[in-house]
Motif scaffolding. Sequence first.
Motif, short mmCIF file in Angstrom:
data_model
loop_
_atom_site.label_atom_id
_atom_site.label_comp_id
_atom_site.label_asym_id
_atom_site.label_seq_id
_atom_site.Cartn_x
_atom_site.Cartn_y
_atom_site.Cartn_z
N VAL A 103 22.86 39.83 35.50
CA VAL A 103 23.70 40.49 34.50
C VAL A 103 24.99 40.87 35.21
CG1 VAL A 103 23.96 42.43 32.93
CG2 VAL A 103 21.72 41.38 33.24
N GLN A 104 26.11 40.46 34.66
CA GLN A 104 27.39 40.64 35.34
C GLN A 104 28.44 41.21 34.38
OE1 GLN A 104 28.94 37.90 38.55
NE2 GLN A 104 30.10 37.12 36.83
N ARG A 105 29.10 42.27 34.82
CA ARG A 105 30.19 42.88 34.04
C ARG A 105 31.51 42.41 34.63
NH1 ARG A 105 33.60 47.12 34.77
NH2 ARG A 105 34.33 48.26 32.93
N VAL A 106 32.37 41.87 33.75
CA VAL A 106 33.70 41.43 34.14
C VAL A 106 34.70 42.45 33.60
CG1 VAL A 106 35.39 39.56 34.07
CG2 VAL A 106 32.93 39.04 33.98
N GLY A 107 35.44 43.10 34.49
CA GLY A 107 36.40 44.12 34.09
C GLY A 107 37.72 43.53 33.62
#
Length: 240
Positions: A77-81
């Motif tokens: 799971v990856q959050r891209v800002g």
Amino acid sequence: MKKLLLFAAALAVAAPATAQHFELIGRAGASFSQYRGSGTEATSFINYSSYAGAERGYTNNPYGSRLGTGFALGGRVQRVGRRRGLLAFDLGYDWARSRTAITTLYYYDGAANTAYTATGSAHLRSQDLTAFLGLGHRFQLGPLALDALVGPELAAKLSARETGHGTYNSGTAWATATDRGGHFPLDGRLRADATVWCGRVGVNASYSHGFANAQAGLIGGPVREAYTRTLRWGLAYRLR
């Protein structure tokens, strides 16, 4: 005019939030593992014996410094800002093997111990569950994107087993299958991870540097050290 300015201000506030998003990623590929430290060896020997009509043995030092092949699976799971900053949490499974070349076999027949020239390899095979927390950045390279991450990794060893095979005494076969621990030791590691994306498909590579001594519990003799090193290489797919 006033309404237009209010709308523009609201859009400016909302834009950073809409620029952020989450991604679900699956990965699979090959792994290449070895042990490094004063207690590891590129070559070793086999202790072999005959008991109750059956032959069996074990590698004197199974912590091989040669690369062995395995495979790795994982989900992320990856959050891209809004400025392409990355925060990722990755859960994985490693089926890893180190390798040791065998040059000699010592055969004990109940009366004498005889040394024979031997060939073959022994592998220390482990099954690990990994959890990786990475911080990084996404770089845009024309039509491609590069995700670069670094951070701590925690590995829980589910099992460790030595297996090997080869020949001795000009063609006689030998084989080993020895349990090397089924408990759950934890290894704190540092991991670097990179993925090159073309659309939803990516090429992923990572390197994990372990800090837990696999030979820490041995009694007697000098202190021996064996630390895990793992390189992974494979494909990734972005689900969303």
